[in-house]
Motif scaffolding. Structure first.
Motif, PDB file in Angstrom:
ATOM      1  N   THR A 161       0.819  -1.212   0.000  1.00  0.00           N
ATOM      2  CA  THR A 161       0.000   0.000   0.000  1.00  0.00           C
ATOM      3  C   THR A 161       0.854   1.264   0.000  1.00  0.00           C
ATOM      4  N   ASP A 162       1.965   1.249   0.714  1.00  0.00           N
ATOM      5  CA  ASP A 162       2.824   2.438   0.786  1.00  0.00           C
ATOM      6  C   ASP A 162       3.345   2.832  -0.593  1.00  0.00           C
ATOM      7  N   TRP A 165       0.565   4.601  -2.434  1.00  0.00           N
ATOM      8  CA  TRP A 165       0.329   5.958  -1.932  1.00  0.00           C
ATOM      9  C   TRP A 165       1.430   6.912  -2.402  1.00  0.00           C
ATOM     10  N   TYR A 200      -5.012   2.770  -5.323  1.00  0.00           N
ATOM     11  CA  TYR A 200      -4.904   2.820  -3.864  1.00  0.00           C
ATOM     12  C   TYR A 200      -6.179   2.282  -3.216  1.00  0.00           C
TER      13      TYR A 200
END
Length: 254
Positions: A161-162, A165, A200
């Motif tokens: 996820t990072d 983002w 995302y």
């Protein structure tokens, strides 16, 4: 005792046969004339699902089932296919795409199943591209989500996820930079930002189409509250100041 599901489905088929013979409206329908009505029914089902109105879900599913039977009847009349072909076709596809149930393959998770589907489509069903099954006419947000899901099915995806983002923030910066240019590629960069945000959303298990539609409904409800308050004071919403609108908006939130 006969299976009630079979009894109900045969009843629908018999009614469809009679309508095509005797009803002036039903007898004149074609594939083309039904197409837009089917799209409308699909969106009505979507609304009922978002609202969790399960009585309406049942009703809208019936409308869609009618359309499936309707298309099948027209296909039968034209010697193209019939409802048995339609039902058997989906049965064969389900068996083919679930080798972990009807064959020797292993699939421990839902993700394993989805990944197997994409491989089966390419190897057994003759798809030339992983993305070939995404309908051209899908709304852009839904299409982006499906494209990303299909790419993920063959391993083309972010690790975490990072990373996604960071890509969103990168696209924000690129959009800001283009906005400063006399003839910047604003539309292209805005599209890239939306695509990254949809990515995302996928990583945090949010369906972006559902999320946006729920926000649309929330905005409509609050905006109509402002309209109602303006009406109660003998004015139209356009007569309110922005400050008054904001006060009513905050009240609507509560």
């Amino acid at each position: 005792m006969e299976d009630p599901r079979i009894v109900a489905f045969k009843r629908l088929l018999d009614i469809m046969d009679e309508l095509r013979q005797k009803c002036p409206w039903d007898s004149k329908q074609t594939f083309d004339s039904l197409r837009y009505l089917t799209i409308e029914e699909t969106y009505e089902l979507s609304d009922a699902l978002i609202d969790k109105n399960y009585e309406d879900v049942k009703k809208e599913l019936g409308d869609l089932l009618l359309h499936i039977v309707f298309y099948s009847k027209i296909g039968e009349e034209q010697g193209l296919f019939n409802v048995s072909d339609v039902a058997n076709g989906i049965c064969e596809k389900l068996i083919r795409r679930h080798p972990h149930i009807f064959g020797d393959e292993k699939a421990a998770t839902a993700e394993d199943v989805k990944n197997n589907w994409e491989k089966i489509k390419l190897k057994q069903e003759g798809n030339r591209s992983v993305l070939g099954g995404v309908p051209v006419s899908l709304p852009a947000m839904v299409k982006a989500y499906r494209i990303q899901e299909k790419a993920r099915g063959v391993g083309f995806d972010w690790h975490n996820t990072d990373e996604v983002w960071d890509k969103v923030l990168e696209e924000v910066d690129e959009l800001k930079a283009e906005l400063k240019q006399p003839e910047g590629r604003v539309e292209e960069e805005f599209g890239d930002l939306l695509f990254a945000l949809i990515n995302y959303a996928r990583f945090i298990n949010v369906n972006p189409e559902d999320a946006l539609e729920k926000t649309n409904k929330k905005f409509i409800k609050r905006f109509q509250y402002i309209e109602q308050k303006a009406k109660e004071s003998g004015r139209s919403i356009s007569d309110l100041s922005l400050e008054e609108m904001e006060q009513y908006w905050q009240a609507a939130k509560n």
